[in-house]
Scaffold this active site. Structure first.
Site, PDB file in Angstrom:
ATOM      1  N   ASP A 129       4.804  59.306 -17.372  1.00 20.62           N
ATOM      2  CA  ASP A 129       4.367  57.909 -17.452  1.00 20.62           C
ATOM      3  C   ASP A 129       2.871  57.902 -17.753  1.00 20.62           C
ATOM      4  O   ASP A 129       2.188  58.908 -17.587  1.00 20.62           O
ATOM      5  CB  ASP A 129       4.680  57.155 -16.147  1.00 20.62           C
ATOM      6  CG  ASP A 129       4.871  55.656 -16.393  1.00 20.62           C
ATOM      7  OD1 ASP A 129       4.570  55.167 -17.498  1.00 20.62           O
ATOM      8  OD2 ASP A 129       5.332  54.959 -15.462  1.00 20.62           O
ATOM      9  N   ASP A 130       2.383  56.723 -18.209  1.00 19.08           N
ATOM     10  CA  ASP A 130       0.953  56.637 -18.523  1.00 19.08           C
ATOM     11  C   ASP A 130       0.112  56.683 -17.254  1.00 19.08           C
ATOM     12  O   ASP A 130      -0.920  57.338 -17.203  1.00 19.08           O
ATOM     13  CB  ASP A 130       0.635  55.390 -19.371  1.00 19.08           C
ATOM     14  CG  ASP A 130       1.185  54.099 -18.790  1.00 19.08           C
ATOM     15  OD1 ASP A 130       1.893  54.115 -17.767  1.00 19.08           O
ATOM     16  OD2 ASP A 130       0.911  53.038 -19.386  1.00 19.08           O
ATOM     17  N   ASP A 173       0.169  53.482 -10.200  1.00 20.06           N
ATOM     18  CA  ASP A 173      -0.774  52.546  -9.579  1.00 20.06           C
ATOM     19  C   ASP A 173      -0.395  52.380  -8.102  1.00 20.06           C
ATOM     20  O   ASP A 173      -0.822  53.160  -7.254  1.00 20.06           O
ATOM     21  CB  ASP A 173      -0.729  51.221 -10.358  1.00 20.06           C
ATOM     22  CG  ASP A 173      -1.773  50.214  -9.912  1.00 20.06           C
ATOM     23  OD1 ASP A 173      -2.087  50.168  -8.718  1.00 20.06           O
ATOM     24  OD2 ASP A 173      -2.264  49.441 -10.747  1.00 20.06           O
TER      25      ASP A 173
HETATM   26  O1  LIG Z   1       2.634  52.277  -9.800  1.00 18.08           O
HETATM   27  P1  LIG Z   1       3.042  50.895 -10.182  1.00 18.08           P
HETATM   28  O2  LIG Z   1       2.309  49.835  -9.393  1.00 18.08           O
HETATM   29  O3  LIG Z   1       4.513  50.682 -10.184  1.00 18.08           O
HETATM   30  O4  LIG Z   1       2.517  50.655 -11.697  1.00 18.08           O
HETATM   31  C1  LIG Z   1       2.623  51.621 -12.722  1.00 18.08           C
HETATM   32  C2  LIG Z   1       3.595  51.188 -13.794  1.00 18.08           C
HETATM   33  O5  LIG Z   1       3.197  49.913 -14.315  1.00 18.08           O
HETATM   34  C3  LIG Z   1       3.076  49.995 -15.734  1.00 18.08           C
HETATM   35  O6  LIG Z   1       4.307  49.692 -16.363  1.00 18.08           O
HETATM   36  P2  LIG Z   1       4.806  48.182 -16.620  1.00 18.08           P
HETATM   37  O7  LIG Z   1       5.819  47.811 -15.601  1.00 18.08           O
HETATM   38  O8  LIG Z   1       3.620  47.274 -16.748  1.00 18.08           O
HETATM   39  O9  LIG Z   1       5.569  48.227 -17.981  1.00 18.08           O
HETATM   40  P3  LIG Z   1       5.136  48.849 -19.389  1.00 18.08           P
HETATM   41  O10 LIG Z   1       5.075  50.342 -19.183  1.00 18.08           O
HETATM   42  O11 LIG Z   1       6.221  48.432 -20.292  1.00 18.08           O
HETATM   43  O12 LIG Z   1       3.793  48.288 -19.759  1.00 18.08           O
HETATM   44  C4  LIG Z   1       2.723  51.435 -15.984  1.00 18.08           C
HETATM   45  O13 LIG Z   1       3.099  51.823 -17.319  1.00 18.08           O
HETATM   46  C5  LIG Z   1       3.531  52.173 -14.953  1.00 18.08           C
HETATM   47  O14 LIG Z   1       4.844  52.422 -15.409  1.00 18.08           O
HETATM   48  O1  HPA Z   2      -4.219  49.626 -14.320  1.00 14.80           O
HETATM   49  C1  HPA Z   2      -3.234  49.371 -15.052  1.00 14.80           C
HETATM   50  N1  HPA Z   2      -3.352  49.273 -16.409  1.00 14.80           N
HETATM   51  C2  HPA Z   2      -2.309  49.012 -17.223  1.00 14.80           C
HETATM   52  N2  HPA Z   2      -1.073  48.811 -16.761  1.00 14.80           N
HETATM   53  C3  HPA Z   2      -0.878  48.894 -15.426  1.00 14.80           C
HETATM   54  N3  HPA Z   2       0.248  48.738 -14.709  1.00 14.80           N
HETATM   55  C4  HPA Z   2      -0.066  48.902 -13.424  1.00 14.80           C
HETATM   56  N4  HPA Z   2      -1.370  49.152 -13.272  1.00 14.80           N
HETATM   57  C5  HPA Z   2      -1.917  49.152 -14.525  1.00 14.80           C
HETATM   58 MG   LIG Z   3       5.222  51.431 -17.390  1.00 17.57          MG
END
Ligand SMILES: O=P(O)(O)OC[C@H]1O[C@H](OP(=O)(O)OP(=O)(O)O)[C@H](O)[C@@H]1O
Ligand code: HPA
Ligand SMILES: [Mg+2]
Length: 159
Positions: free
Chosen positions: A92-93, A96
């Site tokens: 994952d990127d 959080d």
């Molecule tokens: O640790 P957490 O609080 O769960 O947050 C982290 C997750 O939130 C974001 O995804 P998002 O649900 O925004 O979807 P996306 O990857 O499609 O942008 C990010 O890419 C992680 O997968």
């Molecule tokens: O810090 C952040 N950046 C982008 N996406 C996210 N989703 C959860 N936390 C983050």
């Molecule tokens: Mg995500």
């Protein structure tokens, strides 16, 4: 949870992201993986870059959504996988609060889980990450930004 928890921004350029992912790959090079599972959507770009560096061709996804921009809602799992992650690299990127990571860990308990960025609350849930970022910091990814005109300072300050 909402955008009120974020008081700083950490802006990541394409170039920075690419260098960070390559650095993470240096730390993964001794391992062999059956394939990569990317957590959509944020994990897709790091997963593609890692796949290139480690010469992995088999790529699957866990499709999950947690945030609407800075606002965290319930977890919506749209697609899983039919194995426990044994021998797979899970990408994952960022992590959080760890809510997404906790859910995906339940689904793939044996995967080696990496993120490029990690905040303190979620950090214990991943096996490896590259850069730690403060909990109150919003990471601004390059795919959410564009190049824009900036007014000269004199016009911003003196007008
Ligand atoms: O640790 P957490 O609080 O769960 O947050 C982290 C997750 O939130 C974001 O995804 P998002 O649900 O925004 O979807 P996306 O990857 O499609 O942008 C990010 O890419 C992680 O997968
Ligand atoms: O810090 C952040 N950046 C982008 N996406 C996210 N989703 C959860 N936390 C983050
Ligand atoms: Mg995500």
């Amino acid at each position: 949870m909402s955008s009120h928890r974020y008081h700083q921004h950490f802006t990541v350029s394409w170039d920075q992201l690419h260098r960070d992912v390559r650095e993470l790959c240096h730390r993964l090079i001794e391992r062999d993986f059956k394939g990569i599972v990317a957590i959509t959507r944020g994990g897709l770009i790091p997963a593609a870059l890692i796949a290139r560096e480690l010469n992995v061709r088999l790529i699957d996804t866990v499709c999950i959504k947690s945030y609407d921009h800075m606002d965290q809602g319930g977890l919506d799992v749209m697609k899983g996988v039919d194995h426990d992650g044994d021998g797979w690299l899970l990408v994952d990127d960022l992590v959080d609060t760890g809510k997404t990571a906790r859910k995906v860990r339940e689904m793939l308990p044996k995967a080696h889980f990496v993120t490029v960025y990690a905040k303190p609350e979620g950090r214990p849930l991943v096996d490896q990450y590259l850069t730690e970022v403060a909990q109150d910091c919003w990471i601004q990814f390059p795919w959410d930004m564009g190049i824009a005109y900036v007014e000269p300072l004199v016009d911003q300050v003196k007008r």
